[in-house]
Design an enzyme around this catalytic site. Structure first.
Site, PDB file in Angstrom:
ATOM      1  N   ILE A 157      -3.484   3.116  17.592  1.00  0.00           N
ATOM      2  CA  ILE A 157      -2.840   4.530  17.418  1.00  0.00           C
ATOM      3  C   ILE A 157      -3.493   5.043  18.775  1.00  0.00           C
ATOM      4  O   ILE A 157      -4.370   5.005  19.483  1.00  0.00           O
ATOM      5  CB  ILE A 157      -3.790   5.211  16.420  1.00  0.00           C
ATOM      6  N   HIS A 160      -8.255  -0.786   5.544  1.00  0.00           N
ATOM      7  CA  HIS A 160      -8.789  -2.091   6.292  1.00  0.00           C
ATOM      8  C   HIS A 160      -9.204  -3.001   5.425  1.00  0.00           C
ATOM      9  O   HIS A 160     -10.045  -2.698   4.345  1.00  0.00           O
ATOM     10  CB  HIS A 160      -9.747  -1.907   7.317  1.00  0.00           C
ATOM     11  N   ASN A 170       0.669  -1.249  -0.017  1.00  0.00           N
ATOM     12  CA  ASN A 170      -0.003   0.067   0.035  1.00  0.00           C
ATOM     13  C   ASN A 170       0.853   1.494  -0.112  1.00  0.00           C
ATOM     14  O   ASN A 170       0.559   2.058  -0.611  1.00  0.00           O
ATOM     15  CB  ASN A 170      -0.793   0.071   1.143  1.00  0.00           C
ATOM     16  N   ASN A 181      -6.921   5.178   7.674  1.00  0.00           N
ATOM     17  CA  ASN A 181      -6.515   3.844   7.786  1.00  0.00           C
ATOM     18  C   ASN A 181      -7.196   2.914   6.599  1.00  0.00           C
ATOM     19  O   ASN A 181      -8.367   3.351   6.152  1.00  0.00           O
ATOM     20  CB  ASN A 181      -6.951   3.163   9.135  1.00  0.00           C
TER      21      ASN A 181
HETATM   22  C1  GAR Z   1      -3.163  -4.679   3.997  1.00  0.00           C
HETATM   23  O1  GAR Z   1      -3.785  -5.622   3.418  1.00  0.00           O
HETATM   24  C2  GAR Z   1      -3.863  -3.852   4.726  1.00  0.00           C
HETATM   25  O2  GAR Z   1      -5.291  -3.436   4.357  1.00  0.00           O
HETATM   26  C3  GAR Z   1      -3.821  -4.414   5.991  1.00  0.00           C
HETATM   27  O3  GAR Z   1      -2.552  -5.186   6.253  1.00  0.00           O
HETATM   28  C4  GAR Z   1      -1.981  -5.292   4.960  1.00  0.00           C
HETATM   29  C5  GAR Z   1      -0.836  -4.705   4.960  1.00  0.00           C
HETATM   30  O4  GAR Z   1      -0.049  -4.979   3.432  1.00  0.00           O
HETATM   31  N1  GAR Z   1      -4.158  -3.540   7.208  1.00  0.00           N
HETATM   32  C6  GAR Z   1      -4.847  -4.145   8.452  1.00  0.00           C
HETATM   33  O5  GAR Z   1      -5.457  -5.227   8.568  1.00  0.00           O
HETATM   34  C7  GAR Z   1      -5.047  -2.998   9.339  1.00  0.00           C
HETATM   35  N2  GAR Z   1      -6.060  -3.652  10.193  1.00  0.00           N
HETATM   36  P1  GAR Z   1       1.163  -4.185   2.940  1.00  0.00           P
HETATM   37  O6  GAR Z   1       2.135  -3.814   4.114  1.00  0.00           O
HETATM   38  O7  GAR Z   1       1.600  -4.830   1.848  1.00  0.00           O
HETATM   39  O8  GAR Z   1       0.507  -2.737   2.628  1.00  0.00           O
END
Ligand code: GAR
Length: 213
Positions: free
Chosen positions: A94, A110, A14, A108
């Site tokens: 946070i 999710h 991301n 954020n």
């Molecule tokens: C992503 O899928 C994001 O949406 C999730 O962690 C992953 C990180 O991937 N976030 C959560 O679960 C927050 N509650 P990345 O490091 O490749 O972006």
């Protein structure tokens, strides 16, 4: 120019979507001023380094207790003075003092359609495991502002993604990223940078005639 700090914990795809968005002009009026990770080994830090963006590691494990970490994390954020804090796969809660210092200025991503499959214990791959266990046919991703709750703040945007019969958690995670997360998060940042959205109570509304596109 919207100055953003991106908080990460893992691989950083991301974060990469944000960096690419800024480079290609999908995200305008925005500068990534720093990346903060709770995990020194996060691949995301390499992605920041490759673009000469300062990477800062602040791990709760290095502090005597959670309150000391919360203070240090909040102080560091105040020092950086971002206009927006972006949680891009950041798996640490946070601190309340940061939420109040940056009220309406933390977003954020999710990996589910909130309010499904969110809250305590729902993060990363675990979300997709639970989606497959429950047998739902549609999942997706959500970008929202952060408040004191867990995944409870005003929703900016959501996108649905189909669950396929042969999916494993990993395959589903990848599809949700490709079809939803990497599109929604850069777009939300661009909308904020160009004053196209605002918070009204617990809702996020479009602003007619926002600056830019
Ligand atoms: C992503 O899928 C994001 O949406 C999730 O962690 C992953 C990180 O991937 N976030 C959560 O679960 C927050 N509650 P990345 O490091 O490749 O972006």
């Amino acid at each position: 120019m919207l100055r953003i700090v991106v908080c990460v914990s893992g691989g950083g795809t991301n974060l990469q979507a944000i960096l690419d968005g800024v480079e290609t002009g999908k995200i305008t009026n925005t500068e990534v001023i720093a990346v903060i990770s709770n995990n020194a080994k996060a691949g995301a830090l390499e992605r920041a380094k490759a673009r000469n963006i300062p990477g800062i590691v602040l791990s709760p494990k290095k502090y005597s207790d959670r309150e000391a970490y919360n203070q240090a994390f909040t102080e560091k954020m105040k020092e950086l003075e971002p206009d927006l804090v972006v949680l891009a796969g950041f798996l640490v809660k946070i601190p309340p003092q940061m939420v109040s210092a940056f009220s309406g200025r933390i977003v954020n991503i999710h990996p589910s359609l909130i309010p499904s499959f969110c809250g305590v214990g729902y993060y990363g791959l675990k979300v997709h495991e639970k989606v497959l266990e429950r047998g739902v046919k549609v999942t997706g991703a959500t970008v929202h502002f952060v408040n004191d709750g867990m995944d409870e703040g005003p929703i900016i945007a959501q996108k649905a993604v189909c669950v396929e019969e042969e999916d494993t958690p990993e395959i589903l995670q990848r599809r949700v990223m490709e079809q939803a997360e990497w599109i929604l998060l850069p777009k939300a940042i661009d909308d904020i940078a160009n004053d196209r959205i605002r918070i009204v109570g617990n809702r996020v509304c479009s602003v007619a005639g926002g600056n830019g596109k």
